[in-house]
Design an enzyme around this catalytic site. Structure first.
Site, short mmCIF file in Angstrom:
data_model
loop_
_atom_site.label_atom_id
_atom_site.label_comp_id
_atom_site.label_asym_id
_atom_site.label_seq_id
_atom_site.Cartn_x
_atom_site.Cartn_y
_atom_site.Cartn_z
N ARG A 121 109.07 -4.05 -46.53
CA ARG A 121 108.57 -3.47 -45.27
C ARG A 121 109.70 -2.68 -44.60
O ARG A 121 109.46 -1.74 -43.86
CB ARG A 121 108.06 -4.56 -44.33
CG ARG A 121 107.18 -4.00 -43.21
CD ARG A 121 106.81 -5.04 -42.17
NE ARG A 121 107.93 -5.44 -41.37
CZ ARG A 121 108.35 -6.69 -41.20
NH1 ARG A 121 107.73 -7.69 -41.76
NH2 ARG A 121 109.39 -6.95 -40.45
N TYR A 135 94.85 18.42 -35.17
CA TYR A 135 94.06 17.41 -35.86
C TYR A 135 93.51 16.42 -34.81
O TYR A 135 94.25 15.99 -33.91
CB TYR A 135 94.95 16.70 -36.89
CG TYR A 135 94.28 15.49 -37.50
CD1 TYR A 135 93.11 15.63 -38.23
CD2 TYR A 135 94.81 14.21 -37.33
CE1 TYR A 135 92.48 14.53 -38.78
CE2 TYR A 135 94.19 13.10 -37.88
CZ TYR A 135 93.02 13.27 -38.60
OH TYR A 135 92.39 12.19 -39.13
N ASP A 164 103.77 19.41 -36.95
CA ASP A 164 102.98 18.87 -38.07
C ASP A 164 102.85 19.99 -39.09
O ASP A 164 102.17 21.00 -38.85
CB ASP A 164 101.61 18.41 -37.54
CG ASP A 164 100.73 17.83 -38.65
OD1 ASP A 164 100.95 18.15 -39.83
OD2 ASP A 164 99.80 17.07 -38.31
N LYS A 194 97.83 14.96 -48.18
CA LYS A 194 97.34 16.31 -48.43
C LYS A 194 98.15 16.98 -49.54
O LYS A 194 98.23 16.46 -50.64
CB LYS A 194 97.33 17.08 -47.11
CG LYS A 194 96.69 16.31 -45.94
CD LYS A 194 95.24 16.02 -46.18
CE LYS A 194 94.51 15.17 -45.17
NZ LYS A 194 95.14 14.42 -44.14
C1 LIG Z 1 96.96 18.40 -39.84
C2 LIG Z 1 96.82 16.93 -40.04
N1 LIG Z 1 97.78 16.11 -39.60
C3 LIG Z 1 97.69 14.77 -39.75
C4 LIG Z 1 96.59 14.19 -40.35
C5 LIG Z 1 96.53 12.70 -40.49
O1 LIG Z 1 96.92 12.33 -41.75
P1 LIG Z 1 96.42 10.95 -42.45
O2 LIG Z 1 94.96 11.11 -42.66
O3 LIG Z 1 97.24 10.89 -43.68
O4 LIG Z 1 96.73 9.87 -41.48
C6 LIG Z 1 95.58 15.00 -40.83
C7 LIG Z 1 94.40 14.40 -41.50
O5 LIG Z 1 93.48 15.07 -41.89
C8 LIG Z 1 95.69 16.41 -40.66
O6 LIG Z 1 94.72 17.23 -41.08
#
Ligand SMILES: Cc1ncc(COP(=O)(O)O)c(C=O)c1O
Length: 419
Positions: free
Chosen positions: A60, A113, A185, A210
């Site tokens: 962890r 998001y 992000d 992704k």
């Molecule tokens: C741009 C973006 N950031 C963060 C996330 C969150 O990622 P996770 O689903 O791996 O928690 C997503 C999820 O679709 C996303 O599209």
């Protein structure tokens, strides 16, 4: 019975417990599927904890395979330190929490998001942190939103789901001149197309679910910290230490991961490293296909608006030229003329090869409906005011032969009644 030999049950318990000795190493690092590590003698625990000898204690906290993942993403993002998490959301939440304490303020993009918006809107206030949502492409609005207690500005390199491209260096300048940090992000662009830290951002986050893993079989996230946020910059910056409870953001994010426990599993870390070895090829092919598909859609009589920064007509084309390197990404979104839910439904339900999948960035082309998935928790009026209406269809363009993708889109568009 042989007196000296332990029983079959005991032998089974201890069998195969030590890695074989070998002067050669495996070409591919193994999956370090061990929750804990063993010590030769008691004082070795102090030696490892105090960093006097290299070693691991408990997965962890740290695990060799997770370290390899962190090293790999850190290198792709040109960062100083990386911390891996069990999801993109965990990476976002722990990175933001590493920067703020009660009484602090955040400036964040209005179109992000949906999970990120919910975190800022619903979770941070419980910790006494307020967020002002702005159009991060309106730099005047960003400047006006900054307060003396603003600790971070937050944006997405390419926003989900409207594909707006952020002016990273301008946002970094605004944040830094206020003693705050810029958190980006980078999921939609991936480090193949953009490395936000090179443009002045302090933390770059990828949902590795992704593009980095890229095969739709892992949920994960990695936050990469620049020198200011990891304390590796010569002549320490005061903004690097801002907010939180002392120490640098990278160390605090790691401490949060270790305490709350959203660390990835060793197998997921292994899969992600395996996936990211081909990320450059995949992202370039997705980008090529997406540009062709965006042009096809923009010219189609049944299509209204197409959001794709690679289109010359896009408001973000110039910024894309500045920040995206060798392609415009595999993500686009569009509305059919009239922009109704019915037309979006008719189109999506008519697709044959392309699947309806509420995620993105795998190898196959998929579509999603932001209003029903990523932005489901955002109230409809708020969504619509930002341009995320019921008619919006998001496309994650894959690496198939382009002609096959276009053929499926063409027949699905043919099936939609004219508005
Ligand atoms: C741009 C973006 N950031 C963060 C996330 C969150 O990622 P996770 O689903 O791996 O928690 C997503 C999820 O679709 C996303 O599209």
């Amino acid at each position: 019975m042989n007196e000296k030999r332990p029983s079959v049950g005991t032998r089974a318990v201890h069998a195969g417990g030590k890695p074989p000795k070998s002067v050669t190493v495996p070409k591919v690092p193994p999956v370090y599927a061990s929750s804990v590590f063993s010590f030769d003698y008691l004082d070795q625990i102090d030696e490892v904890y105090e960093g006097r000898v290299p070693g691991y204690v408990y997965s962890r906290q740290r695990n060799p395979g997770i370290d390899l993942l962190e090293e790999a993403v850190c290198s792709l993002e040109c960062g100083s330190e990386a911390v891996a998490f069990a999801s993109g959301m965990a990476a976002i939440a722990c990175s933001v929490l590493s920067l703020v304490k009660a009484g602090d303020h955040v400036v964040a993009g209005r179109v992000l998001y949906g999970g990120t918006v919910t975190f800022f809107k619903d979770e941070l206030p419980k910790r006494g942190v307020e967020t002002t949502f702005v159009d991060t492409n309106d730099l005047g609005e960003v400047r006006l939103a900054i307060r003396p207690n603003t600790r971070l500005v937050y944006c997405e390199t390419i926003s989900n789901p409207l594909m707006e491209v952020a002016d990273i260096s301008a946002l970094a300048e605004i944040a830094h001149s206020a003693g705050a940090l810029l958190v980006v992000d980078n999921t939609f662009a991936s480090p193949v197309l953009c490395r936000p830290l090179e443009h002045g951002a302090d933390i770059s986050i990828n949902s590795t679910t992704k593009y980095l893993n890229g095969h739709s079989d892992v949920t994960g996230g990695v936050a990469v910290f620049g020198p200011c946020a990891s304390g590796t910059r010569e002549g320490e910056s005061s903004s690097g230490r801002s907010g939180g409870e002392g120490g640098y953001p990278a160390a605090r994010a790691r401490a949060l991961a270790s305490l709350y426990g959203p660390t990835p599993s060793p197998f997921d870390a292994w899969l992600t490293v395996r996936g990211l070895r081909t990320v450059e090829l995949r992202v370039r092919k997705c980008s090529e296909n997406a540009l062709r598909l965006a042009r096809f859609l923009a010219a189609h009589p049944k299509v209204g608006v197409v959001h794709y920064p690679g289109l010359e007509s896009s408001r973000y084309h110039e910024l894309a030229g500045k920040y995206l390197d060798g392609g415009y990404g595999g993500m686009l979104s569009f509305e059919l003329k009239g922009g109704s839910l019915e037309s979006a439904r008719a189109f999506i339900d008519s697709l044959r090869m392309v699947e309806l999948v509420p995620s993105l960035a795998g190898v196959s082309t998929t579509v999603s409906h932001p209003g029903k998935t990523s932005h489901r928790a955002v109230p409809r009026e708020e969504r619509e005011a930002c341009g995320v209406g019921d008619g919006l269809v998001r496309v994650s363009v894959g690496i198939e032969d382009y002609e096959d993708i276009e053929r499926d889109f063409r027949q699905a568009l043919d099936a939609v009644p004219a508005s």
